[in-house]
Design a protein around this motif. Structure first.
Motif, short mmCIF file in Angstrom:
data_model
loop_
_atom_site.label_atom_id
_atom_site.label_comp_id
_atom_site.label_asym_id
_atom_site.label_seq_id
_atom_site.Cartn_x
_atom_site.Cartn_y
_atom_site.Cartn_z
N UNK A 6 90.97 140.59 -4.01
CA UNK A 6 92.39 140.33 -3.13
C UNK A 6 92.60 138.75 -3.09
N UNK A 7 93.70 138.29 -3.46
CA UNK A 7 93.99 136.83 -3.04
C UNK A 7 94.23 136.66 -1.74
N UNK A 8 93.55 135.57 -1.11
CA UNK A 8 93.64 135.33 0.27
C UNK A 8 94.88 134.55 0.46
N UNK A 9 95.62 134.45 1.60
CA UNK A 9 96.65 133.75 1.73
C UNK A 9 96.20 132.09 2.12
N UNK A 10 96.95 131.36 1.73
CA UNK A 10 96.53 129.72 1.86
C UNK A 10 96.99 129.58 3.26
N UNK A 11 97.79 130.15 4.01
CA UNK A 11 98.20 129.93 5.23
C UNK A 11 97.16 130.26 6.27
N UNK A 12 96.73 129.55 7.30
CA UNK A 12 96.06 129.81 8.26
C UNK A 12 96.32 130.80 9.09
N UNK A 13 95.16 131.84 9.74
CA UNK A 13 95.80 132.87 10.48
C UNK A 13 95.87 132.06 11.92
N UNK A 14 97.00 132.49 12.66
CA UNK A 14 97.60 132.00 14.07
C UNK A 14 97.30 133.23 14.74
N UNK A 15 96.57 132.94 16.06
CA UNK A 15 96.38 133.83 17.04
C UNK A 15 97.50 133.78 18.15
N UNK A 16 97.43 134.60 19.25
CA UNK A 16 98.15 134.75 20.31
C UNK A 16 97.94 133.30 21.10
N UNK A 17 96.64 132.79 21.06
CA UNK A 17 96.32 131.45 21.66
C UNK A 17 97.27 130.52 21.07
N UNK A 18 97.25 130.48 19.70
CA UNK A 18 98.18 129.36 19.22
C UNK A 18 99.40 129.45 19.14
N UNK A 19 99.97 130.81 19.20
CA UNK A 19 101.46 131.00 19.18
C UNK A 19 101.87 130.71 20.56
N UNK A 20 101.19 130.77 21.61
CA UNK A 20 101.65 130.49 23.05
C UNK A 20 101.36 129.13 23.34
N UNK A 21 100.72 128.34 22.52
CA UNK A 21 100.69 126.80 22.62
C UNK A 21 99.14 126.56 23.29
N UNK A 22 98.26 127.52 23.06
CA UNK A 22 96.92 127.01 23.59
C UNK A 22 96.89 126.67 24.99
N UNK A 23 95.96 125.68 25.02
CA UNK A 23 95.69 125.27 26.56
C UNK A 23 97.06 124.91 27.36
N UNK A 24 97.98 124.75 26.85
CA UNK A 24 99.21 124.27 27.53
C UNK A 24 99.83 125.41 28.18
N UNK A 25 99.46 126.51 27.55
CA UNK A 25 99.86 127.76 28.23
C UNK A 25 99.03 128.44 29.27
N UNK A 26 97.72 128.45 28.70
CA UNK A 26 96.76 129.10 29.46
C UNK A 26 96.31 128.39 30.77
N UNK A 27 96.31 127.18 30.60
CA UNK A 27 95.96 126.37 31.73
C UNK A 27 97.03 126.55 33.00
N UNK A 28 98.21 126.42 32.99
CA UNK A 28 98.98 126.75 34.14
C UNK A 28 98.99 128.02 34.42
N UNK A 29 98.76 128.99 33.59
CA UNK A 29 98.86 130.63 33.92
C UNK A 29 97.57 130.73 34.87
N UNK A 30 96.50 130.29 34.61
CA UNK A 30 95.50 130.48 35.53
C UNK A 30 95.64 129.67 36.70
N UNK A 31 96.01 128.40 36.78
CA UNK A 31 95.96 127.83 37.82
C UNK A 31 97.13 128.36 38.93
#
Length: 142
Positions: A6-31
């Motif tokens: 099965x051909x794999x997509x050439x697009x990278x998989x995106x996680x919720x971490x990526x979708x939310x902006x990574x550290x710029x989301x999780x750092x203030x949430x936890x703080x």
């Protein structure tokens, strides 16, 4: 029998971490969460005064790793084993509910643009499952 890969997509998989902006989301949430915990009469005393930064880092690392970000938690702490790590602390339904109350307030500080409702629902569902899994006192203790 011919098996065609099965051909794999050439697009990278995106996680919720990526979708939310990574550290710029999780750092203030936890703080925001820990700013409330420090003042909380029920769960605040469970945290050692000299390790607020460490507690904040550990939660942030865990959430970021769980949602597809860097594996810092694994590298620094090993396998999460959350229930085992929390056994020394008396956690009943009241403590789990308070943890969720404070985390809910932290999530509520993001706009819908920063935290779309579908993503908030995913995060919240996970938070609820984990909070109640930590109960080790009273009738809901596993």
């Amino acid at each position: 029998m011919d098996i065609t890969p099965i051909p794999r997509s050439s697009e990278p998989e995106h996680s919720l971490f990526d979708a939310l902006g990574g550290d710029t989301f999780f750092r203030p949430l936890v703080a925001r969460f820990y700013a409330q915990v420090k003042e909380d009469d029920l769960i605040g005393p469970m945290y050692p005064d000299q390790d607020w930064e460490g507690a904040e880092n550990r939660l942030r690392w865990f959430l970021e790793q769980y949602w597809g970000g860097p594996r810092t938690y694994q590298e620094q702490r090993g396998n999460p084993m959350l229930r085992r790590r929390h056994l020394p602390f008396p956690i009943g339904e009241a403590e789990a509910d308070r943890w969720l109350e404070l985390m809910g307030r932290s999530l509520d500080q993001f706009s819908e643009e920063q935290l779309p409702p579908a993503y908030r629902a995913q995060l919240w569902n996970h938070m609820q499952r984990v909070a109640y899994m930590m109960i080790n006192q009273g009738p809901r203790a596993l």
